[in-house]
Every structure is written in structure tokens, then in C-alpha cells.
Design a protein around this motif. Structure first.
Motif, mmCIF file in Angstrom:
data_model
loop_
_atom_site.group_PDB
_atom_site.id
_atom_site.type_symbol
_atom_site.label_atom_id
_atom_site.label_comp_id
_atom_site.label_asym_id
_atom_site.label_seq_id
_atom_site.Cartn_x
_atom_site.Cartn_y
_atom_site.Cartn_z
ATOM 1 N N GLY A 1 0.825 -1.214 0.000
ATOM 2 C CA GLY A 1 0.000 0.000 0.000
ATOM 3 C C GLY A 1 0.854 1.257 0.000
ATOM 4 N N ASP A 2 1.946 1.249 0.775
ATOM 5 C CA ASP A 2 2.846 2.412 0.801
ATOM 6 C C ASP A 2 3.454 2.654 -0.578
ATOM 7 O OD1 ASP A 2 2.323 2.797 3.447
ATOM 8 O OD2 ASP A 2 4.204 1.920 4.181
ATOM 9 N N ARG A 3 3.826 1.594 -1.263
ATOM 10 C CA ARG A 3 4.428 1.758 -2.596
ATOM 11 C C ARG A 3 3.399 2.273 -3.593
ATOM 12 N NH1 ARG A 3 7.558 -3.752 -3.719
ATOM 13 N NH2 ARG A 3 8.008 -2.692 -5.689
ATOM 14 N N VAL A 4 2.162 1.862 -3.446
ATOM 15 C CA VAL A 4 1.097 2.405 -4.308
ATOM 16 C C VAL A 4 0.947 3.905 -4.057
ATOM 17 C CG1 VAL A 4 -1.395 2.413 -4.736
ATOM 18 C CG2 VAL A 4 -0.157 0.240 -4.572
ATOM 19 N N LEU A 5 0.948 4.300 -2.792
ATOM 20 C CA LEU A 5 0.829 5.722 -2.469
ATOM 21 C C LEU A 5 1.989 6.520 -3.066
ATOM 22 C CD1 LEU A 5 -0.314 5.559 1.279
ATOM 23 C CD2 LEU A 5 -1.707 6.176 -0.706
ATOM 24 N N GLN A 6 3.181 5.969 -3.029
ATOM 25 C CA GLN A 6 4.345 6.664 -3.596
ATOM 26 C C GLN A 6 4.198 6.835 -5.104
ATOM 27 O OE1 GLN A 6 7.339 3.999 -2.100
ATOM 28 N NE2 GLN A 6 7.724 5.223 -0.257
ATOM 29 N N LYS A 7 3.693 5.803 -5.785
ATOM 30 C CA LYS A 7 3.521 5.910 -7.233
ATOM 31 C C LYS A 7 2.388 6.864 -7.576
ATOM 32 C CE LYS A 7 5.658 1.562 -8.603
ATOM 33 N NZ LYS A 7 5.661 0.440 -9.559
ATOM 34 N N VAL A 8 1.321 6.843 -6.796
ATOM 35 C CA VAL A 8 0.223 7.794 -6.993
ATOM 36 C C VAL A 8 0.741 9.225 -6.828
ATOM 37 C CG1 VAL A 8 -1.913 8.663 -5.960
ATOM 38 C CG2 VAL A 8 -1.632 6.212 -6.382
ATOM 39 N N ALA A 9 1.584 9.443 -5.827
ATOM 40 C CA ALA A 9 2.148 10.775 -5.597
ATOM 41 C C ALA A 9 2.943 11.242 -6.813
ATOM 42 C CB ALA A 9 3.037 10.749 -4.349
ATOM 43 N N ARG A 10 3.760 10.362 -7.389
ATOM 44 C CA ARG A 10 4.554 10.730 -8.568
ATOM 45 C C ARG A 10 3.648 11.075 -9.747
ATOM 46 N NH1 ARG A 10 8.168 6.694 -6.653
ATOM 47 N NH2 ARG A 10 7.293 5.096 -8.018
ATOM 48 N N ILE A 11 2.558 10.310 -9.903
ATOM 49 C CA ILE A 11 1.625 10.576 -11.008
ATOM 50 C C ILE A 11 1.008 11.963 -10.857
ATOM 51 C CG2 ILE A 11 -0.622 9.912 -11.978
ATOM 52 C CD1 ILE A 11 0.191 6.965 -11.353
ATOM 53 N N MET A 12 0.588 12.322 -9.658
ATOM 54 C CA MET A 12 -0.040 13.625 -9.432
ATOM 55 C C MET A 12 0.946 14.767 -9.668
ATOM 56 S SD MET A 12 -2.750 13.100 -6.320
ATOM 57 C CE MET A 12 -1.573 12.400 -5.176
ATOM 58 N N VAL A 13 2.183 14.567 -9.269
ATOM 59 C CA VAL A 13 3.202 15.596 -9.516
ATOM 60 C C VAL A 13 3.436 15.744 -11.020
ATOM 61 C CG1 VAL A 13 5.635 16.189 -9.221
ATOM 62 C CG2 VAL A 13 4.310 15.331 -7.276
ATOM 63 N N GLU A 14 3.465 14.628 -11.745
ATOM 64 C CA GLU A 14 3.667 14.672 -13.197
ATOM 65 C C GLU A 14 2.539 15.408 -13.911
ATOM 66 O OE1 GLU A 14 4.006 10.668 -14.458
ATOM 67 O OE2 GLU A 14 5.932 10.299 -13.440
ATOM 68 N N LEU A 15 1.312 15.286 -13.405
ATOM 69 C CA LEU A 15 0.150 15.853 -14.088
ATOM 70 C C LEU A 15 -0.199 17.265 -13.617
ATOM 71 C CD1 LEU A 15 -2.225 12.741 -14.303
ATOM 72 C CD2 LEU A 15 -0.707 13.667 -16.049
ATOM 73 N N THR A 16 0.595 17.826 -12.729
ATOM 74 C CA THR A 16 0.368 19.195 -12.278
ATOM 75 C C THR A 16 1.580 20.053 -12.618
ATOM 76 O OG1 THR A 16 1.146 18.539 -10.067
ATOM 77 C CG2 THR A 16 -1.236 18.608 -10.428
ATOM 78 N N ARG A 17 1.415 21.347 -12.432
ATOM 79 C CA ARG A 17 2.487 22.286 -12.781
ATOM 80 C C ARG A 17 3.396 22.539 -11.580
ATOM 81 N NH1 ARG A 17 -1.221 27.164 -13.935
ATOM 82 N NH2 ARG A 17 -1.831 26.393 -11.881
ATOM 83 N N GLN A 18 4.519 23.162 -11.862
ATOM 84 C CA GLN A 18 5.476 23.428 -10.794
ATOM 85 C C GLN A 18 4.900 24.380 -9.750
ATOM 86 O OE1 GLN A 18 9.233 24.872 -12.227
ATOM 87 N NE2 GLN A 18 10.241 24.704 -10.250
ATOM 88 N N GLN A 19 4.054 25.322 -10.181
ATOM 89 C CA GLN A 19 3.495 26.294 -9.242
ATOM 90 C C GLN A 19 2.326 25.735 -8.436
ATOM 91 O OE1 GLN A 19 3.526 26.562 -12.590
ATOM 92 N NE2 GLN A 19 1.880 27.892 -13.372
ATOM 93 N N ASP A 20 1.860 24.518 -8.771
ATOM 94 C CA ASP A 20 0.785 23.892 -8.014
ATOM 95 C C ASP A 20 1.366 23.175 -6.795
ATOM 96 O OD1 ASP A 20 -1.035 24.757 -9.958
ATOM 97 O OD2 ASP A 20 -0.746 22.943 -11.156
ATOM 98 N N THR A 21 0.513 22.899 -5.828
ATOM 99 C CA THR A 21 0.939 22.222 -4.602
ATOM 100 C C THR A 21 0.154 20.931 -4.443
ATOM 101 O OG1 THR A 21 1.383 24.359 -3.549
ATOM 102 C CG2 THR A 21 1.216 22.440 -2.104
ATOM 103 N N VAL A 22 0.876 19.816 -4.319
ATOM 104 C CA VAL A 22 0.247 18.510 -4.119
ATOM 105 C C VAL A 22 0.524 18.087 -2.678
ATOM 106 C CG1 VAL A 22 0.045 16.138 -4.922
ATOM 107 C CG2 VAL A 22 0.657 17.953 -6.544
#
Length: 325
Positions: A214-235
């Protein structure tokens, strides 16, 4: 030919005052101290007029040897006429039919030492310049050590601040960082949107594959959200399998819907953990600052949470704008 007495005098002065000149009655240079000679490498100073070598700045209007002799014992301010135009201090002393002009860097000694690569051996052993050299070296070493220490302290401070605002598992911002970002945006009255995202079916992964998966899934989900947002956005990892995305600037519903749909579509793709696919999806609730007379972060988070659960109840893997009902 210089006499034996003149040779001995030159040797004596070279040791005691190595930055000196001997001048004849016409102001021509007859002897140059070894350190002064280093200040004009490759230049034959012997026979040159002192007035061609130096611009005598104070006292002003000194242009003849007779006028120069009247300044015996007084401090002179000189500057080389050719580059580097180093400023020097001088004192004049008549000696028979000639004149001895002793020179020094004064308070600009550090610049002189740097510009001409001088060392302690270029000054008389009793010259205070030698002591100043040691002081400059000690000061320089202390300043370097202080700068290195300050750099380390600053780095440690930045690292501590970054750690205080970072979720250790995913590397995303944490709730403390989110509070700061929302406070800054609302205080500046900047337009922004807030997306509250919750993973669907995540509990099943923990139950069947364990919390490490589950932790590894959360880490991959986090990377996906960062990839799909801009640098000025906050995840932000809001907690557990909940996330908050703060999008600075865009409040157009079509733009926000497009962003949310891309997130949902990407997160519906199976995530491989040790070769085994893990299926999750995302439900999203969206609020916009422009929909509030006075945007309040607590109220906006509550409304985004309410919109999120409308998406959950609607069948999951959906998005919903607060107030759309």
C-alpha cells in the motif's frame, strides 16, 4: 660608476626599505629597491624621471625636483601613471646631492599584495606590513570558516524547514505546508482551485497485499499527481489515501474538469507492485476561490470534502464541483 659607499648604501636601503627609489638632482631614478622593482616587472626604471613614473596627487602642482625637495619629511600621495595605477604613500629624504623616496601601500596593502603577488619576504622584517599580512591571512581564514559554517547552518535550516513541511512517505507537501500555502493565497486574494482526491479501493490493497505494498502504491500515486500538475501547483498528502491539490491561477471549470479527468484516467491504470497489478481509482471534489465572497481555507476544505463524497456516492472514479447540485 657608483662608488663603494654608494653600493653599500644601496644594499643597506634594499634591506631596510625595499620599496624605495634614489633620485638625482634632476629627478631621474638612479636606483630602485627590489620590492618596488617587482611592481613594474619588465620596465627599466633606471634613468626614468620620477614624474614620468608617478602622478603626485598630494600635494598638488609638484612637477619639478626643486618643488619636490620642499616636501622633505612630509607625506606624499602618489599613483603609478601606467596600469595598474596603484596608489602609494611616500616620504622624501635628501641625502647629499640625491634624494631617497621611500614608498608604501598604506591601507591598500592587501590590494597591493594581491595585485603583485608579494610575500612577507618583500618587506623589511620590522615592517608592520608583515604583521598586517598575518592579520589579513588570519582574518581571511576566519571569514572563510565563518562562511562555510553559515552555509552549513543555512543548509541545515532549509533541510529542517523542508522536512517540517514534507510527508516522509511520498515526498509531497504535508498538511502543515498546505495550511501555509492556503493562508498565503487567501491573504493575497489570489484566485485558486482546491481538489480533494481520495483513492478508491485502496483498503483492499492493504488488506490483501499488506501495508508495504500500500505504501508503494501511495508513492507511485504521488509521482503521477506531480507529473500531471504544474510546478506552481501544490500537491499535498492530506492523510492516509487522501490528497489535496492546490492549483494556483486557473478557475475555469472546463480547465479544472480537464485536469481532474486526466488524474482519474491515469490513476485507473493498474499500478504494478512486484509484477502484480494493483487497481485503484480516484474520486475528486473541487472548489474554487472565486465562488466565495471571502474564501476561507477551512470552509473550502469542508466543501471540497462534501463534493468528494458526492463523487463517491455517484459511483467513484468521478469528479464533482461543490455547489453543482
Amino acid at each position: 660608476m657608483p662608488t663603494t659607499c654608494e653600493i653599500h648604501l644601496a644594499q643597506l636601503l634594499d634591506t631596510l626599505v625595499p620599496m624605495h627609489l634614489q633620485l638625482d638632482t634632476d629627478g631621474l631614478i638612479t636606483h630602485v629597491g627590489p620590492t618596488l622593482a617587482k611592481l613594474r616587472p619588465g620596465v627599466a626604471l633606471g634613468g626614468m624621471s620620477v614624474f614620468d613614473l608617478f602622478d603626485i596627487q598630494r600635494p598638488s602642482n609638484i612637477g619639478t625636483m626643486a618643488a619636490l625637495r620642499t616636501q622633505a619629511g612630509a607625506k606624499l600621495h602618489l599613483r603609478f601613471r601606467s596600469p595598474p595605477c596603484t596608489a602609494l604613500k611616500g616620504v622624501l629624504s635628501p641625502f647629499g646631492d640625491r634624494v631617497i623616496l621611500n614608498l608604501s601601500f598604506g591601507i591598500s596593502v592587501q590590494d597591493g599584495i594581491r595585485d603583485y603577488a608579494l610575500t612577507a619576504s618583500d618587506f623589511a622584517p620590522t615592517d608592520m606590513t608583515v604583521e598586517m599580512l598575518y592579520l589579513f591571512e588570519a582574518k581571511s581564514a576566519a571569514m572563510d570558516a565563518s562562511r562555510r559554517l553559515n552555509a552549513r547552518l543555512q543548509g541545515a535550516k532549509i533541510a529542517a524547514e523542508e522536512q517540517a513541511f514534507t510527508d516522509t512517505l511520498t515526498g509531497l507537501k504535508n498538511r502543515r505546508a498546505m495550511d501555509h500555502v492556503l493562508a498565503r493565497l487567501t491573504e493575497s486574494r489570489a484566485a485558486f482551485a482546491l481538489l480533494h482526491l481520495d483513492l478508491d479501493f485502496f483498503k483492499q490493497i492493504n488488506d490483501t497485499m499488506g501495508h508495504a505494498a500500500g505504501d508503494r502504491v501511495l508513492q507511485k500515486v504521488a509521482r503521477i499527481m506531480v507529473e500531471l500538475t504544474r510546478q506552481q501547483d501544490t500537491v499535498v498528502r492530506y492523510g492516509g489515501d487522501e490528497f489535496v491539490l492546490i492549483l494556483a491561477g486557473p478557475t475555469d471549470k472546463q480547465v479544472l474538469q480537464s485536469v481532474a479527468e486526466r488524474l482519474i484516467a491515469r490513476l485507473e491504470q493498474p499500478i504494478l507492485i512486484d509484477g502484480q497489478p494493483c487497481a485503484v481509482s480516484a474520486s475528486i471534489g473541487i472548489v474554487r476561490s472565486v465562488d466565495y465572497d471571502r474564501p476561507d481555507p477551512i470552509q473550502m476544505l469542508s466543501d471540497a470534502d462534501a463534493a468528494l463524497y458526492v463523487s463517491k456516492r455517484g459511483g467513484r472514479a468521478q469528479l464533482h464541483f461543490h455547489g453543482a447540485e
